[in-house]
Design a protein around this motif. Structure first.
Motif, mmCIF file in Angstrom:
data_model
loop_
_atom_site.group_PDB
_atom_site.id
_atom_site.type_symbol
_atom_site.label_atom_id
_atom_site.label_comp_id
_atom_site.label_asym_id
_atom_site.label_seq_id
_atom_site.Cartn_x
_atom_site.Cartn_y
_atom_site.Cartn_z
ATOM 1 N N GLY A 1 -10.958 -10.187 3.240
ATOM 2 C CA GLY A 1 -9.514 -10.350 3.135
ATOM 3 C C GLY A 1 -8.947 -9.683 1.905
ATOM 4 O O GLY A 1 -7.959 -10.135 1.327
ATOM 5 N N ASP A 2 -9.563 -8.578 1.472
ATOM 6 C CA ASP A 2 -9.223 -7.958 0.195
ATOM 7 C C ASP A 2 -9.380 -6.443 0.303
ATOM 8 O O ASP A 2 -10.368 -5.880 -0.136
ATOM 9 C CB ASP A 2 -10.150 -8.521 -0.900
ATOM 10 N N ARG A 3 -8.380 -5.808 0.894
ATOM 11 C CA ARG A 3 -8.437 -4.357 1.051
ATOM 12 C C ARG A 3 -8.214 -3.635 -0.271
ATOM 13 O O ARG A 3 -8.873 -2.637 -0.572
ATOM 14 C CB ARG A 3 -7.390 -3.905 2.073
ATOM 15 N N ASP A 4 -7.290 -4.125 -1.088
ATOM 16 C CA ASP A 4 -6.900 -3.398 -2.297
ATOM 17 C C ASP A 4 -8.056 -3.240 -3.276
ATOM 18 O O ASP A 4 -8.215 -2.183 -3.897
ATOM 19 C CB ASP A 4 -5.737 -4.106 -2.990
ATOM 20 N N ARG B 1 0.835 -1.188 0.000
ATOM 21 C CA ARG B 1 0.000 0.000 0.000
ATOM 22 C C ARG B 1 0.873 1.243 0.000
ATOM 23 O O ARG B 1 1.815 1.375 0.746
ATOM 24 C CB ARG B 1 -0.890 -0.013 1.247
ATOM 25 N N GLN C 1 -11.038 -5.551 3.999
ATOM 26 C CA GLN C 1 -9.941 -6.331 4.559
ATOM 27 C C GLN C 1 -10.450 -7.322 5.596
ATOM 28 O O GLN C 1 -10.048 -8.501 5.604
ATOM 29 C CB GLN C 1 -8.921 -5.391 5.208
#
Length: 317
Positions: free
Chosen positions: A263-266, A20, A259
């Motif tokens: 489990g997927d912040r991007d 990030r 997130q």
């Protein structure tokens, strides 16, 4: 076995496995200040990008790479698509979609105010999960007593289409000729004949297109004279105080929820950035007009203070 792992790995590979960026740090938590959010602004928008480049959220990327990156995002979120929109709109997207469909009144003959004998030929772009298509068919059947209107759902992402086909199994349209799913790029709809579509819809998808003007011109080509282009998309909030709250929610909470929950912040970070980069209501109206479509009234209807907007254009007769 975690079936999401291969998709997450693919997404990370396409995103380059980059950590990030420091510039995103102000949005990591709910307590970020509005001042910090305002300092995190995208590069100025320009009517023309540098040759061969475009934006992916706040990043500048090669045009050829954007399609892969967007594909990775939507492959990652396909199974949680409704949850994603719930997070981004606080659940109100369901009411917006219902209003969108009621406003379009599918199956109704505009000349006689009665049900159309032949039904409408509807093209739903970037609608892979069937969210809008199922609503259109339900409305035409139950409200307008129309058993002939049909919807072609076109999406560039096979994972989104797979989700739509799976959802269709719980509807009356699973094996009906009234519903079809096709993998297609909105910028090159070669399988759709000229002047063959009564209604072209796109809901929460056009902001992800690489060349929006090209897609709008394709919409013009496939629409019949008098046919309607209708777009439901996140837009620009028109109240400064509400906008400040909304930005804090979007940039502070949504990536964090992505997130924790997925489990997927991007992917969720990209989605909120793509909303920020989308043209304003006035700018998008002008793009619709530039494609040759006639815009009724001011050209759009704001929903929930401008968090989203409905845009329309009509192909001249």
């Amino acid at each position: 076995m975690n079936v999401q792992a291969p998709r997450i790995l693919l997404r990370r590979q396409l995103l380059g496995g980059v950590k990030r960026r420091a510039s995103r740090e102000p949005y990591r938590c709910f307590s970020c200040s509005v001042r910090d959010a305002q300092q995190q602004t995208p590069p100025p928008k320009s009517p023309q990008h540098a040759q061969g480049t475009t934006h992916f959220g706040f990043e500048t990327v090669a045009e050829a790479l954007k399609e892969q990156k967007v594909g990775a995002v939507f492959s990652s979120v396909a199974s949680s698509y409704d949850a994603m929109n719930d997070f981004m709109s606080l659940g109100i997207h369901r009411l917006w979609k219902d209003h969108f469909v009621r406003n379009l009144n599918p199956g109704r003959n505009p000349l006689t105010s009665s049900s159309s004998d032949q039904g409408w030929n509807i093209l739903d772009i970037a609608g892979g999960t069937g969210d809008i298509a199922f609503r259109m068919l339900d409305y035409a059947s139950t409200i307008n007593n129309d058993a002939h209107t049909k919807v072609t759902v076109a999406d560039i992402n096979p994972d989104m289409l797979a989700e739509g086909r799976k959802r269709a199994l719980s509807t009356p349209y699973a094996r009906s000729p009234r519903l079809k799913f096709v993998e297609a790029n909105a910028e090159t709809l070669d399988m759709i004949p000229d002047s063959s579509i009564d209604l072209y819809t796109v809901a929460f998808g056009i902001r992800n297109f690489t060349h929006k003007g090209t897609a709008l011109r394709e919409a013009y080509r496939v629409l019949k004279p008098g046919g309607v282009f209708a777009c439901l998309e996140f837009s620009k909030v028109n109240n400064p105080l509400f906008d400040a709250f909304y930005k804090r929610w979007s940039f502070g909470a949504i990536p964090l929820i992505g997130q924790v929950v997925a489990g997927d912040r991007d992917s969720y970070q990209y989605l909120v950035e793509s909303i920020e980069r989308f043209p304003s209501q006035t700018e998008f109206r002008d793009m619709i007009q530039d494609a040759g479509l006639l815009v009724p009234g001011q050209g759009w209807e704001d929903l929930t203070g401008g968090i989203a907007a409905i845009h329309k254009g009509v192909k001249p007769t």
